[in-house]
Structure formats: structure tokens, C-alpha cells
Design a protein around this motif. Structure first.
Motif, short mmCIF file in Angstrom:
data_model
loop_
_atom_site.label_atom_id
_atom_site.label_comp_id
_atom_site.label_asym_id
_atom_site.label_seq_id
_atom_site.Cartn_x
_atom_site.Cartn_y
_atom_site.Cartn_z
N HIS A 138 0.65 -1.21 0.04
CA HIS A 138 0.09 0.05 -0.02
C HIS A 138 0.87 1.27 -0.23
N TRP A 139 1.96 1.19 0.75
CA TRP A 139 2.84 2.61 0.88
C TRP A 139 3.25 2.78 -0.44
N GLN A 140 3.70 1.69 -1.51
CA GLN A 140 4.23 1.71 -2.68
C GLN A 140 3.18 2.41 -3.65
N ARG A 141 1.87 2.29 -3.53
CA ARG A 141 1.04 2.86 -4.33
C ARG A 141 0.71 4.26 -4.09
N TRP A 142 0.86 4.83 -3.06
CA TRP A 142 0.40 6.34 -2.53
C TRP A 142 1.13 7.01 -3.49
N PRO A 143 2.65 7.00 -3.55
CA PRO A 143 3.30 7.59 -4.50
C PRO A 143 2.69 7.79 -6.01
N HIS A 144 2.22 6.74 -6.44
CA HIS A 144 1.89 6.62 -7.88
C HIS A 144 0.67 7.26 -7.90
N TYR A 145 -0.07 7.21 -6.77
CA TYR A 145 -1.56 8.06 -6.94
C TYR A 145 -1.30 9.47 -7.15
N ALA A 146 -0.20 9.94 -6.34
CA ALA A 146 0.25 11.29 -6.40
C ALA A 146 0.89 11.68 -7.59
N ALA A 147 1.60 10.76 -8.36
CA ALA A 147 2.21 11.11 -9.62
C ALA A 147 1.01 11.12 -10.67
N LEU A 148 0.16 10.06 -10.52
CA LEU A 148 -1.09 10.18 -11.44
C LEU A 148 -1.87 11.53 -11.43
N VAL A 149 -2.12 12.10 -10.10
CA VAL A 149 -2.62 13.27 -10.02
C VAL A 149 -1.88 14.44 -10.58
N LEU A 150 -0.82 14.51 -10.19
CA LEU A 150 0.17 15.64 -10.64
C LEU A 150 0.24 15.91 -12.11
N ALA A 151 0.58 14.56 -12.58
CA ALA A 151 0.63 14.68 -14.17
C ALA A 151 -0.70 14.99 -14.81
N GLY A 152 -1.66 14.41 -14.17
CA GLY A 152 -3.12 14.57 -14.80
C GLY A 152 -3.56 16.05 -14.72
N LEU A 153 -3.07 16.83 -13.54
CA LEU A 153 -3.14 18.32 -13.53
C LEU A 153 -2.15 18.93 -14.34
N ALA A 154 -1.17 18.28 -14.81
CA ALA A 154 -0.25 19.39 -15.79
C ALA A 154 -1.05 19.33 -17.07
N PHE A 155 -1.78 18.15 -17.59
CA PHE A 155 -2.61 18.46 -18.80
C PHE A 155 -3.61 19.62 -18.65
N LEU A 156 -3.77 20.25 -17.67
CA LEU A 156 -4.89 21.17 -17.60
C LEU A 156 -3.96 22.73 -17.47
N VAL A 157 -2.95 22.72 -17.25
CA VAL A 157 -2.14 23.99 -17.43
C VAL A 157 -1.54 24.19 -18.54
N PRO A 158 -1.08 25.62 -18.88
CA PRO A 158 -0.71 25.68 -20.31
C PRO A 158 0.81 25.47 -20.17
N ALA A 159 1.50 24.94 -21.14
CA ALA A 159 2.73 24.52 -21.43
C ALA A 159 3.79 25.76 -20.66
N GLY A 160 4.80 25.23 -19.97
CA GLY A 160 5.76 26.13 -19.47
C GLY A 160 6.25 25.71 -18.18
N ARG A 161 6.59 26.80 -17.17
CA ARG A 161 7.19 26.08 -15.90
C ARG A 161 6.23 25.50 -15.00
N ALA A 162 4.79 26.07 -15.13
CA ALA A 162 3.92 25.26 -14.09
C ALA A 162 3.78 23.60 -14.83
N ARG A 163 3.73 23.56 -15.90
CA ARG A 163 3.55 22.06 -16.32
C ARG A 163 4.61 21.33 -15.88
N GLY A 164 5.96 21.93 -16.28
CA GLY A 164 7.12 21.29 -16.13
C GLY A 164 7.31 21.00 -14.59
N ALA A 165 7.03 21.97 -13.71
CA ALA A 165 6.96 21.61 -12.37
C ALA A 165 6.02 20.18 -11.86
N LEU A 166 4.87 20.57 -12.37
CA LEU A 166 4.06 19.28 -12.04
C LEU A 166 4.44 17.86 -12.74
#
Length: 160
Positions: free
Chosen positions: A38-66
Motif C-alpha cells: 500500500h505504501w508503494q501505491r500512494w506515490p503513484h496515486y500522487a504522480a497520477l494526479v500531478l501528471a493529470g493536473l499538468a494536462f490542464l495547465v499551459p505549457a511552461g514552468r507550471a506544467r514542467g514543475a508538475l
């Protein structure tokens, strides 16, 4: 708005695939996760959310940071997986309640039964499935660490 990069897609698809595999092994294969799984899954959930949010922001620093944060979360899952695999392979002792170190030598039969009944149902120090000697935690370590390194390398190359 620029299209998502290869690094971005990998940061989204890798944790999605690894989580699908974990859930498939659990729901279809009957391989129930221990605490470290279960501990291994939590960072993957976070990565999925972060990368998913990156689809919603314009290209640039914010997307790169996500995408960068997603890669770091994937690496964190890989680090937890290394620790878990080490416990499974007996390289070091477990550090959660799901490892068993019961010593039956000085226990009478009623104490032995009590110790067994108190033992966790899904142990972290036993690999329920392996392929070529590599456990699921081992595969997660390999794919997560290699994936995080690949994402970071792609980010560097795609920026240049």
C-alpha cells in the motif's frame, strides 16, 4: 498551448499502468497487498494526479514543475519498493507490523497458537508471486526507478 511532451505522457501513463497492474493482481489474481505494498501505491496515486493536473495547465514552468513532481513521486515509490523487496529477500529486517519474526523455540503450544493468531494475514516479508526470482515489489522498483530516470532525462532533452 503546446502539446504534452513524451516525459509528460510517461509521467502519467507509467503510474497508471503500475497501479492497474497492482489492482489487477489484487482483484483478479487474489494477491492481497501488505502494508508496504500500500505504501508503494500512494506515490503513484500522487504522480497520477500531478501528471493529470499538468494536462490542464499551459505549457511552461507550471506544467514542467508538475511533471517533475510526478517523476519524483514515481521515484519515491521505487525507493519504497526497494525497501520492500529487501525485506522480502531477507536482505534486512522488516520495519512494519506485517513482518513476522516469531520464535517458537520457548513457547508452549497455547502460546504458539496465540502468536500465530496475532500474526498479520498478509506478510510483508513473503513474496506471494515471483517471475524469474523477482517479486512484484522488485518489479515496481525496477519500473519506477527506471521510469523516473527516463522522465527526468526526457525533460532535460525536451527543454534543450
Amino acid at each position: 498551448m503546446r502539446k504534452p511532451t513524451t516525459a509528460h505522457w510517461l509521467a502519467f501513463l507509467l503510474p497508471a499502468a503500475l497501479l492497474a497492474g497492482a489492482w489487477g493482481a489484487q482483484l483478479l489474481g487474489g494477491l492481497y497487498p501488505c502494508q508496504l505494498c500500500h505504501w508503494q501505491r500512494w506515490p503513484h496515486y500522487a504522480a497520477l494526479v500531478l501528471a493529470g493536473l499538468a494536462f490542464l495547465v499551459p505549457a511552461g514552468r507550471a506544467r514542467g514543475a508538475l511533471v517533475l513532481l510526478a517523476a519524483l513521486a514515481i521515484a519515491a515509490s521505487g525507493a519504497i519498493a526497494v525497501a520492500h523487496a529487501g525485506v522480502e529477500y531477507g536482505w534486512w529486517p522488516g520495519f512494519t507490523a506485517c513482518t513476522s519474526t516469531i520464535d517458537f523455540t520457548n513457547l508452549d503450544p497455547s502460546q504458539r497458537l496465540d502468536a500465530i493468531m496475532k500474526a498479520p494475514l498478509v506478510r510483508c516479508d513473503h513474496a506471494p508471486w515471483t517471475l524469474a526470482g523477482i517479486s512484484l515489489a522488485g518489479f515496481n522498483a525496477i519500473f519506477s526507478i527506471a521510469g523516473a530516470i527516463t522522465i527526468l532525462a526526457l525533460m532535460t532533452r525536451e527543454r534543450a
